[in-house]
Design a protein around this motif. Sequence first.
Motif: not given
Lengths: 85, 415
Positions: B63, B67, B79, B149, B153
């Motif tokens: 990430f 992010d 995620c 999230n 993302m």
Amino acid sequence: MNRDELQEKIITILEDDFEFANPGLTDNLRDDHGFDSIDAIELLAKIETMLGFQLARAEKEKAMSIRTINDILDYIEAIQAAHPS
Amino acid sequence: MKRRVVITACSAITPIGYKPSDIIDSLLQGRSGVKPLRDDGLLTQHIHSRVFGTVDYPIDYGFTRKDTKTMGPVAFYACQVAKDVLAASGLEQEFITSGRLGVSFSSTHGSPTVQRNIYKTFFSKLPSEFSSIGAVDYLKSMVHTTAVNITRMFGITGRVIASSTACTTSSQSIGFGYEMVKYGMQDAMICGGADEYDTTTVAVFDNLLACSVAYNDRPECTPRPFDIKRDGLVVGEGAGAVLLEEYESAKRRGATILGEVIGFGCNNNGGDLILPNLDGITTTLRLALKDADIRPEDVDFVSAHATATKMGDVIEAQAIDAVYGDKPLVTGLKSYMGHTMGACGAIEMILTLYMMEQGFIAPTLNLESVDERCSMLNHVRNITRTETKIAAIQNFAFGGVNTCLLIANGRNAGV
């Protein structure tokens, strides 16, 4: 802190903590580096730590017009001038 | 409108592995993911239970800071598994951002790690410490941090459901996601749950005398669902995500169909918030069968909630016996990794999908001598090679929430 010292510190923060790549003094922070409102708040916290005192709300609100690294440096210089101690 | 809902991708971060091959191997080898409880420098010295279902391998998240700036540890887990299912699904970016894909995902209580850092401010004597509360700490720690999230993302603009109901968090997430697709509110849903390393949860169960304490020197020997020597649950960490899609569109685009969600039952005991309730659980199992329009004898395998508490396992055994009798195979998958809290329903569904695909059912680990009060069930004691057409995943939570998800083998989808 003079402007050169400030510039070095701010660029280090932007590179280390905000993952800026090759930041330029006149780059648009949002368009060129994806800097958003959350980043702005985080940067203000780091500026407070660097200066060693807390900014007043009105001073923080003035930071919302910042668009470039030069703007950041201008902003910090103005803050320093307003807090001579 | 009632549409069929299929599972077209899944991913799990568990104490027994992350890659499907590692997880399957752990199940086949009877390898436990329960390890000594990591020291948090605060609570662990006061907790009697010294075991934890631990994710102790590195994960290459990849990430960027863009992010991660709103993510606590729990959102990293969430995620990552969401990223996996989107990558495996082959869904077009246009669909992902169309509003027809939603997210049903949550955790027990956001990020305790971030919350702990916030609380430190309360004990500071320095005014400057106030600024240690970060501007994004709420975004990192809030209850729906995992779901949003994920949306952030991947640019997902559909519905967000963040059901935080302790141990039924992710089974409700999948159930509610299934209903979103089934009734045409969304065409696809990323569903699941996650929970990070957290000693407050261990402390709570420890104080309730519900945590395992007798195997601190042999972590792999606990938890012991249905075993006469079980002495409580083991808290763990992890995450699981599944992608649910409307069947016709999944078939049209040539998606791999891993399984089909054919039924979901969910209710509340309407009373005590802690004690398991035979009527409530039994009703949930029957609600799921009714929703799926199948008979109890159609169910081949039951993934029991089976936390290894003294009363919980007995009540669940009675409910399984009342609804199914001794026909279906029964395994308590928490025996391998402890109770991953908000992630357990999703993880146990994913492990069941893996076993369905591989044609085996893993035994309940540490089940050496079955408690007589649980002995009426068809417990899996050894690796059992079998074709599972329909499986039930059962989960029950503090607060009196009960869930049962019924899934069909992907090989049978489309029949």
